[in-house]
Design an enzyme around this catalytic site. Structure first.
Site, mmCIF file in Angstrom:
data_model
loop_
_atom_site.group_PDB
_atom_site.id
_atom_site.type_symbol
_atom_site.label_atom_id
_atom_site.label_comp_id
_atom_site.label_asym_id
_atom_site.label_seq_id
_atom_site.Cartn_x
_atom_site.Cartn_y
_atom_site.Cartn_z
ATOM 1 N N SER A 19 0.807 -1.223 0.000
ATOM 2 C CA SER A 19 0.000 0.000 0.000
ATOM 3 C C SER A 19 0.843 1.277 0.000
ATOM 4 C CB SER A 19 -0.957 0.004 1.187
ATOM 5 O OG SER A 19 -0.248 -0.034 2.420
ATOM 6 N N LEU A 77 17.952 2.653 6.917
ATOM 7 C CA LEU A 77 17.924 3.470 8.126
ATOM 8 C C LEU A 77 17.232 2.707 9.234
ATOM 9 C CD1 LEU A 77 18.573 6.246 9.384
ATOM 10 C CD2 LEU A 77 16.264 6.967 8.713
ATOM 11 N N ASN A 78 17.875 2.607 10.379
ATOM 12 C CA ASN A 78 17.310 1.925 11.547
ATOM 13 C C ASN A 78 16.636 2.952 12.448
ATOM 14 O OD1 ASN A 78 16.651 0.319 13.688
ATOM 15 N ND2 ASN A 78 18.751 -0.141 14.310
ATOM 16 N N ASN A 101 3.171 3.394 6.252
ATOM 17 C CA ASN A 101 2.051 2.467 6.411
ATOM 18 C C ASN A 101 2.261 1.504 7.577
ATOM 19 O OD1 ASN A 101 4.042 0.812 5.280
ATOM 20 N ND2 ASN A 101 2.672 -0.159 3.803
ATOM 21 N N LYS A 142 -4.771 -6.123 13.811
ATOM 22 C CA LYS A 142 -3.906 -6.537 12.723
ATOM 23 C C LYS A 142 -4.757 -6.888 11.507
ATOM 24 C CE LYS A 142 -0.067 -8.199 15.549
ATOM 25 N NZ LYS A 142 0.830 -9.339 15.862
ATOM 26 N N ASP A 180 -4.816 -3.578 -1.234
ATOM 27 C CA ASP A 180 -3.630 -2.767 -0.928
ATOM 28 C C ASP A 180 -3.407 -1.698 -1.990
ATOM 29 O OD1 ASP A 180 -2.940 -4.132 1.425
ATOM 30 O OD2 ASP A 180 -1.844 -5.661 0.321
#
Length: 262
Positions: A19, A77-78, A101, A142, A180
């Site tokens: 999505s 990137l963390n 998202n 969820k 989606d």
């Protein structure tokens, strides 16, 4: 290359699977500079989805990932560590749009909410695509494409294969990732509305896209009829294959063909 419609628009895409990346792809295909963020070592989970050449899984050869991420720049990137969050905020300072998202609870836990990021960049348009929206009783549930397509009512409305007792047939799922993709398309259109609004007002906006609501909007006339006149949703059976909507029964189910040209 000549100037494109969205040339100069800077977008940060903090999203994965379908999505959010589809929303970002639509903006990138129109000329926006889209920087996709991926988790180091793991990457977008779409990299594990096929099709793959020769059916051999490879993170750099996923047809799903490659289709959804054309014309984008990429960086790892963390955001689970303080330094990563700091870099994220630096990127937001220079961006026009953020597409994400993730579940609302994840964004809140990391301190990357719209209220927090708008302090860094008051003109930021933040588009959040989630299963059931940022508020409401289902915000933390969820979900997936299958759940979204069914809870929207669209699976129930899908035509059956011509049986007389149509109500005895179960809901029919749409093509892969259709829910989606509808959410991503809705996000892209709403994002551009907010960008235009920012150009007029100088203020950013938080665009809240519920996948369930986005898919349900496709059935807007059924929802309107029920809301105003209490007319129940009606399932239409497909009497026979036609040039517009040919559906054929096969050994393992049904196949639905869309042929726009001969």
């Amino acid at each position: 290359m000549s100037q494109q419609p969205l040339s100069g628009l800077k977008v940060i895409e903090w999203a994965e699977l379908v999505s959010g990346p589809y929303c970002g792809k639509l903006l990138a295909d129109l000329g926006a500079e889209v920087i996709k963020l991926e988790t180091p070592g793991l990457g977008d989970r779409a990299r594990a989805r096929g099709p793959f050449p020769g059916d051999l899984p490879h993170p750099e050869k996923s047809g799903t990932f490659l289709y959804l991420n054309t014309n984008k720049l990429g960086v790892t990137l963390n955001v689970e560590c303080a330094s990563g969050v700091g870099i994220f905020r630096k990127l937001i300072e220079q961006a026009d749009v953020l597409v994400e998202n993730h579940p609302p609870s994840v964004v809140e836990r990391l301190g990357l909410t719209f209220n927090s990021l708008s302090e860094v960049n008051p003109r930021l348009v933040m588009t959040s695509i989630s299963a059931f929206g940022q508020t409401g009783p289902y915000r933390d549930y969820k979900s997936c494409n299958l759940v979204g397509f069914n809870t929207s009512g669209m699976a129930y409305l899908n035509p059956s294969d011509g049986v007389d007792d149509i109500e005895s047939k179960p809901p029919l799922m749409g093509p892969p990732n259709q829910g989606d993709l509808v959410a991503g398309l809705t996000g892209a259109v709403a994002t551009m509305s907010a960008v235009l609004g920012c150009q007029l007002s100088g203020e950013g906006q938080h665009v809240d896209v519920s996948q369930q609501e986005a898919i349900a909007s496709v059935a807007r006339h059924q929802i309107g009829n029920y809301t105003v006149e209490q007319v129940p949703w009606i399932r239409h059976k497909l009497e026979r294959p036609t040039a517009v909507s040919p559906m054929y029964r096969c050994k393992d189910g049904l196949v639905y063909l869309i042929c726009n040209q001969e």
